[in-house]
Design an enzyme around this catalytic site. Sequence first.
Site, mmCIF file in Angstrom:
data_model
loop_
_atom_site.group_PDB
_atom_site.id
_atom_site.type_symbol
_atom_site.label_atom_id
_atom_site.label_comp_id
_atom_site.label_asym_id
_atom_site.label_seq_id
_atom_site.Cartn_x
_atom_site.Cartn_y
_atom_site.Cartn_z
ATOM 1 C CG HIS A 71 -18.749 -4.355 -23.510
ATOM 2 N ND1 HIS A 71 -17.420 -4.136 -22.634
ATOM 3 C CD2 HIS A 71 -18.455 -5.436 -24.279
ATOM 4 C CE1 HIS A 71 -16.419 -4.205 -23.916
ATOM 5 N NE2 HIS A 71 -16.673 -5.375 -25.266
ATOM 6 C CB ALA A 126 -9.125 -12.978 -22.184
ATOM 7 N NE ARG A 178 -18.062 -11.524 -35.455
ATOM 8 C CZ ARG A 178 -17.004 -11.312 -34.338
ATOM 9 N NH1 ARG A 178 -17.267 -9.840 -34.307
ATOM 10 N NH2 ARG A 178 -16.413 -11.693 -33.205
ATOM 11 C CB SER A 193 0.500 -20.075 -25.956
ATOM 12 O OG SER A 193 0.157 -18.420 -25.566
ATOM 13 C CE LYS A 208 -15.473 -6.189 -35.485
ATOM 14 N NZ LYS A 208 -14.754 -6.911 -34.369
ATOM 15 C CD GLN A 261 -15.084 -8.528 -23.916
ATOM 16 O OE1 GLN A 261 -14.041 -8.788 -23.412
ATOM 17 N NE2 GLN A 261 -15.062 -9.458 -25.367
ATOM 18 C CD GLN A 306 -17.377 -1.620 -27.398
ATOM 19 O OE1 GLN A 306 -18.524 -1.002 -27.952
ATOM 20 N NE2 GLN A 306 -16.450 -2.757 -27.298
ATOM 21 C CB CYS A 342 -18.166 -8.233 -26.979
ATOM 22 S SG CYS A 342 -17.689 -7.107 -27.735
ATOM 23 N N GLY A 389 -12.532 -6.184 -23.843
ATOM 24 C CA GLY A 389 -12.633 -6.159 -26.018
ATOM 25 C C GLY A 389 -11.151 -6.067 -26.374
#
EC number: 1.2.1.11
Lengths: 347, 347
Positions: A243, A15, A101, A42, A214, A316, A157, A130, A161
């Site tokens: 969201h 996505a 992160r 894929s 997060k 999102q 949300q 997000c 997501g």
Amino acid sequence: MSAGINVAILGATGAVGTEIIQLLEERNFPIAKLKLLASPRSSGQEISFRGETLTVEEVTADSFKDVDLVLASAGGSTSKTWAQTIVDAGAVMVDNSSAFRMEDNVPLIVPEVNPEAASQHQGIIANPNCTTILMGLAVFPLHQVQSLQRLIVATYQSASGAGAKAMAELKTQAQAILNDETPTATAFPYPLAFNVFPHNSPLNEQGYCQEEMKMVKETRKIFGDSQLRISATCVRVPVLRAHSEAINLEFAEPFAVGKAKAILAEAPGVELREDWENNYFPMPNEATGKDAVFVGRIRQDISHPCGLELWLSGDQIRKGAALNAVQIAELLVKENLLKTTASAVSV
Amino acid sequence: MSAGINVAILGATGAVGTEIIQLLEERNFPIAKLKLLASPRSSGQEISFRGETLTVEEVTADSFKDVDLVLASAGGSTSKTWAQTIVDAGAVMVDNSSAFRMEDNVPLIVPEVNPEAASQHQGIIANPNCTTILMGLAVFPLHQVQSLQRLIVATYQSASGAGAKAMAELKTQAQAILNDETPTATAFPYPLAFNVFPHNSPLNEQGYCQEEMKMVKETRKIFGDSQLRISATCVRVPVLRAHSEAINLEFAEPFAVGKAKAILAEAPGVELREDWENNYFPMPNEATGKDAVFVGRIRQDISHPCGLELWLSGDQIRKGAALNAVQIAELLVKENLLKTTASAVSV
């Protein structure tokens, strides 16, 4: 690099990957060559880009030769698997997963908030979660003017997501319920259609789920304030791809509502949406497909003299993921930061 | 009254009225005669009660003769129209509307919280707003043990809050979206299916909507604490008939999570629903049709040493409205409070 940049998309068929490809085309990103990478499952799929048909390739150790920039959105384990290879190949990785992160040597960037952190990268730059991105856009401009002390957020949300599969499942479940049938859940642990439930990411010992932590930790890192007091309650709602968040802010001193509105009206990436006469405020169905984060219902918190309440909705997949990643890439180009100087990655 | 009580339902054909009739039967309320009243539009409808078929009558000035108890759920203006007539007829009115809730001479009651207030009635007792009732059940037992200082709540409110028409509209809208058609909205100002929006009740000058101010003011009245600091953000979500709430509580001193859980495990009307291993907490689809308010995710607020976070779901029509009204009626019977001693009603 004047001839353009060689870009690889890792996770090109997901996505977020799909949206990144569209954004690179829409925003006329200076691409010399675009390589679409995905899992063997894929590979072989065809995707149109600038009028050409590109074939998705299976990612291998040779995939990143002659690549300058990798936009990765194939999940944390895939990012961990390929990060060292990417950096060793001399490319810069903008990673959409949560894998790196919180690493000290990985800048975590919302370009409207902390673009200066990009110059510290050592091959990897992380794209925040997000909900964190959307909240950061709305809250940081206020925090810059008057120091934020505490933040309490409750999220609403969307299914996106959890990926394209979850969005499809939400629709299937809704149709089942409308047909008086019992909905089944595989992408989610519980039916989401005509229901809500606390975010189903793993819980820590204090009872906070990963998604909530997060928001806590990433916001602190992006704002550069390791002591910022934040509590979050993350909840999934039966919305497809944007969201919303109800945010309670506590500052050191009273923050005039008019001043907050004036600041947010000018804030980059934010669109103020408040029509008090008609009770019209941000809604996820209107934020869908849009770049801006829509912010409104800015009110004095009647329970605290230094408090403000606000409400936001944002796409999102777009600003919450793909757009922010592409904006980081644009920042790297603008600041001439695509040459890596180090290759130390903690994986 | 040993032969039973003569009861009238005002608004017998609405979502709440229908549920009240079922509850009176289920709970074996000591009824001698049940009279079903509604507007001319709904009169003539037939409703089954204890195996008998009752016909809904149009409400008139003579409707309340020989009636001991009126359970009213036909909206604020209907309640205002008939309150004086009801009291003059010597009946006690349990009113589900917001018309009299904040009147000094009208007790506002959640039977598990402040049953003692019932004895002060002068002919009218008010049933609180749905979100207030659900929150009060979960929060009051904690407040009794350790004084609550501040409460911040974000709601996830179902379509039923706007009546049976809104529930039907949500389904119609969902089907339209699944068919790739544009949904229409008449019960609500905006489409609710696959969307969320701030509660559409009128906004005050501070930017709080009526629904939010009900949570603030009614909770203070029910808790008997006019200074309690409360802020609320009320949001409608595409759920059919149960509300959920994310509640942040701040006490004067730290409140141990284990102690809070033990208190709520024993609290009347509350069912603790926490399976941390399986990320299983209260959900509106499971609260639907149930009497209890389901409470879970009780956590120490990591942003405040004296804070707790909790999450709840409860049936909006049942405990949020009809059940609470019937419980008030049961309390009046038990405490022998069905004889009115005054007839002064401020309308």
